[in-house]
Design a protein around this motif. Structure first.
Motif, short mmCIF file in Angstrom:
data_model
loop_
_atom_site.label_atom_id
_atom_site.label_comp_id
_atom_site.label_asym_id
_atom_site.label_seq_id
_atom_site.Cartn_x
_atom_site.Cartn_y
_atom_site.Cartn_z
N LEU A 145 0.83 -1.21 0.00
CA LEU A 145 0.00 0.00 0.00
C LEU A 145 0.86 1.26 0.00
CD1 LEU A 145 -2.80 -1.08 2.50
CD2 LEU A 145 -3.08 -0.61 0.05
N LEU A 146 1.88 1.26 0.83
CA LEU A 146 2.75 2.43 0.90
C LEU A 146 3.57 2.60 -0.38
CD1 LEU A 146 3.86 2.11 4.62
CD2 LEU A 146 2.48 3.95 3.64
N LEU A 147 3.99 1.52 -0.96
CA LEU A 147 4.79 1.61 -2.18
C LEU A 147 4.03 2.33 -3.29
CD1 LEU A 147 7.48 0.85 -3.53
CD2 LEU A 147 6.37 -1.27 -4.29
N VAL A 148 2.76 1.99 -3.45
CA VAL A 148 1.97 2.61 -4.52
C VAL A 148 1.24 3.86 -4.04
CG1 VAL A 148 1.72 0.46 -5.79
CG2 VAL A 148 -0.07 1.14 -4.19
N GLY A 149 1.28 4.11 -2.74
CA GLY A 149 0.62 5.30 -2.21
C GLY A 149 -0.89 5.19 -2.20
N ALA A 150 -1.41 4.03 -1.87
CA ALA A 150 -2.86 3.81 -1.78
C ALA A 150 -3.25 3.68 -0.31
CB ALA A 150 -3.25 2.55 -2.54
N GLY A 151 -4.18 4.52 0.12
CA GLY A 151 -4.57 4.47 1.53
C GLY A 151 -3.41 4.83 2.44
N THR A 152 -2.65 5.81 2.03
CA THR A 152 -1.40 6.14 2.72
C THR A 152 -1.62 6.46 4.19
OG1 THR A 152 -0.43 6.94 0.66
CG2 THR A 152 0.61 7.68 2.70
N ARG A 153 -2.61 7.29 4.51
CA ARG A 153 -2.83 7.64 5.92
C ARG A 153 -3.18 6.41 6.74
NH1 ARG A 153 -5.75 12.73 6.75
NH2 ARG A 153 -3.70 13.57 7.18
N LEU A 154 -4.11 5.59 6.25
CA LEU A 154 -4.51 4.39 6.98
C LEU A 154 -3.32 3.44 7.15
CD1 LEU A 154 -6.60 2.61 8.35
CD2 LEU A 154 -7.21 1.74 6.08
N ALA A 155 -2.56 3.22 6.08
CA ALA A 155 -1.38 2.35 6.15
C ALA A 155 -0.36 2.91 7.15
CB ALA A 155 -0.75 2.18 4.78
N ALA A 156 -0.23 4.23 7.19
CA ALA A 156 0.71 4.85 8.13
C ALA A 156 0.24 4.70 9.57
CB ALA A 156 0.90 6.32 7.78
N VAL A 157 -1.05 4.87 9.80
CA VAL A 157 -1.59 4.72 11.17
C VAL A 157 -1.43 3.28 11.64
CG1 VAL A 157 -3.73 4.77 12.53
CG2 VAL A 157 -3.17 6.70 11.03
N VAL A 158 -1.76 2.32 10.78
CA VAL A 158 -1.59 0.91 11.14
C VAL A 158 -0.10 0.61 11.37
CG1 VAL A 158 -1.87 -1.49 10.35
CG2 VAL A 158 -3.73 0.17 10.02
N SER A 159 0.76 1.19 10.54
CA SER A 159 2.20 1.03 10.72
C SER A 159 2.64 1.56 12.08
CB SER A 159 2.97 1.77 9.62
OG SER A 159 2.75 1.21 8.37
N ALA A 160 2.15 2.74 12.43
CA ALA A 160 2.52 3.34 13.72
C ALA A 160 2.06 2.46 14.87
CB ALA A 160 1.93 4.75 13.83
N LEU A 161 0.83 1.95 14.80
CA LEU A 161 0.33 1.09 15.87
C LEU A 161 1.16 -0.20 15.97
CD1 LEU A 161 -3.51 1.53 15.30
CD2 LEU A 161 -2.13 2.47 17.17
N LEU A 162 1.50 -0.77 14.83
CA LEU A 162 2.31 -1.98 14.82
C LEU A 162 3.69 -1.71 15.41
CD1 LEU A 162 2.22 -4.94 13.98
CD2 LEU A 162 2.94 -4.25 11.69
N LEU A 163 4.27 -0.59 15.04
CA LEU A 163 5.59 -0.23 15.57
C LEU A 163 5.55 0.05 17.07
CD1 LEU A 163 6.73 1.78 12.48
CD2 LEU A 163 7.98 -0.16 13.47
N VAL A 164 4.48 0.67 17.54
CA VAL A 164 4.33 0.86 18.99
C VAL A 164 4.27 -0.50 19.68
CG1 VAL A 164 2.71 1.64 20.78
CG2 VAL A 164 3.30 3.17 18.90
N GLY A 165 3.57 -1.45 19.07
CA GLY A 165 3.53 -2.81 19.63
C GLY A 165 4.90 -3.46 19.64
N PHE A 166 5.67 -3.25 18.57
CA PHE A 166 7.02 -3.81 18.52
C PHE A 166 7.92 -3.19 19.59
CE2 PHE A 166 6.83 -4.84 13.67
CZ PHE A 166 5.99 -5.91 13.93
N VAL A 167 7.82 -1.88 19.75
CA VAL A 167 8.61 -1.20 20.77
C VAL A 167 8.22 -1.71 22.16
CG1 VAL A 167 9.02 1.04 21.88
CG2 VAL A 167 9.15 0.84 19.39
N ALA A 168 6.93 -1.85 22.41
CA ALA A 168 6.47 -2.36 23.70
C ALA A 168 6.98 -3.78 23.93
CB ALA A 168 4.94 -2.33 23.77
N GLY A 169 6.96 -4.61 22.88
CA GLY A 169 7.47 -5.97 23.00
C GLY A 169 8.95 -6.00 23.33
N LEU A 170 9.71 -5.14 22.66
CA LEU A 170 11.14 -5.07 22.95
C LEU A 170 11.41 -4.58 24.38
CD1 LEU A 170 12.41 -3.57 19.59
CD2 LEU A 170 13.10 -5.76 20.57
N LEU A 171 10.67 -3.55 24.79
CA LEU A 171 10.87 -3.01 26.14
C LEU A 171 10.54 -4.04 27.22
CD1 LEU A 171 9.54 0.64 25.72
CD2 LEU A 171 11.91 -0.08 26.12
N GLN A 172 9.46 -4.79 27.02
CA GLN A 172 9.10 -5.79 28.04
C GLN A 172 10.12 -6.91 28.07
OE1 GLN A 172 7.81 -9.19 27.97
NE2 GLN A 172 8.27 -9.29 25.78
#
Length: 170
Positions: free
Chosen positions: A68-95
């Motif tokens: 989605l990001l490569l072609v720029g389709a639904g960019t905001r939604l893909a970015a928000v989901v990316s941010a949430l996923l990355l927050v989860g990854f950071v939380a997993g690493l911290l724990q």
């Protein structure tokens, strides 16, 4: 070049960079489902029955976000989901770090338990926070160049074009 055009250009670089992160990360995990399961299990946060499901679905989500990001389709939604996923990854690493687990994150393949002292939590956290910054940029400002999202936009004004009054209106 106008400020808007420069910001669009910067956003395009951000979008492509984040797409590359997800495409590489997801591709490597899809290619090694067993290694992905070992990496997910190493965090010791999921019941054993959920590990194979997460190890199978996570790479597909990453590939979908990358596409989605490569072609720029639904960019905001893909970015928000990316941010949430990355927050989860950071939380997993911290724990994992806080609990004294000695693991490789498995972010780009591999992963799982490593000998004590071989984990790289500070470096991986900084990297993931950098990726999070990219996702947040696109969440706030998803407008980029060469994006499916832009189809139908009015053509941009060129910086060097001077608006002249129409004939007979001078």
């Amino acid at each position: 070049m106008t400020r808007t055009r420069l910001t669009d250009l910067a956003g395009t670089a951000v979008r492509i960079a984040l797409a590359a992160v997800w495409l590489v990360s997801g591709g490597v995990k899809v290619a090694d489902q067993i290694g992905s399961a070992v990496a997910v299990d190493a965090y010791q946060v999921l019941p054993a029955a959920a590990v194979p499901l997460v190890a199978s679905v996570l790479p597909l989500l990453e590939l979908a976000l990358g596409a989605l990001l490569l072609v720029g389709a639904g960019t905001r939604l893909a970015a928000v989901v990316s941010a949430l996923l990355l927050v989860g990854f950071v939380a997993g690493l911290l724990q994992a770090w806080a609990r004294g687990l000695s693991i490789d994150c498995g972010c780009f393949g591999g992963g799982g338990p490593v000998p004590p002292g071989e984990e790289r939590y500070p470096l991986v956290l900084l990297r993931d926070l950098g990726f999070l910054a990219l996702a947040l940029w696109l969440s706030v400002r998803p407008r980029t160049l060469l994006a499916v999202d832009r189809i139908g936009d009015a053509p941009a004004e060129h910086d060097d074009v001077r608006h002249q009054p129409a004939e007979g209106t001078r």
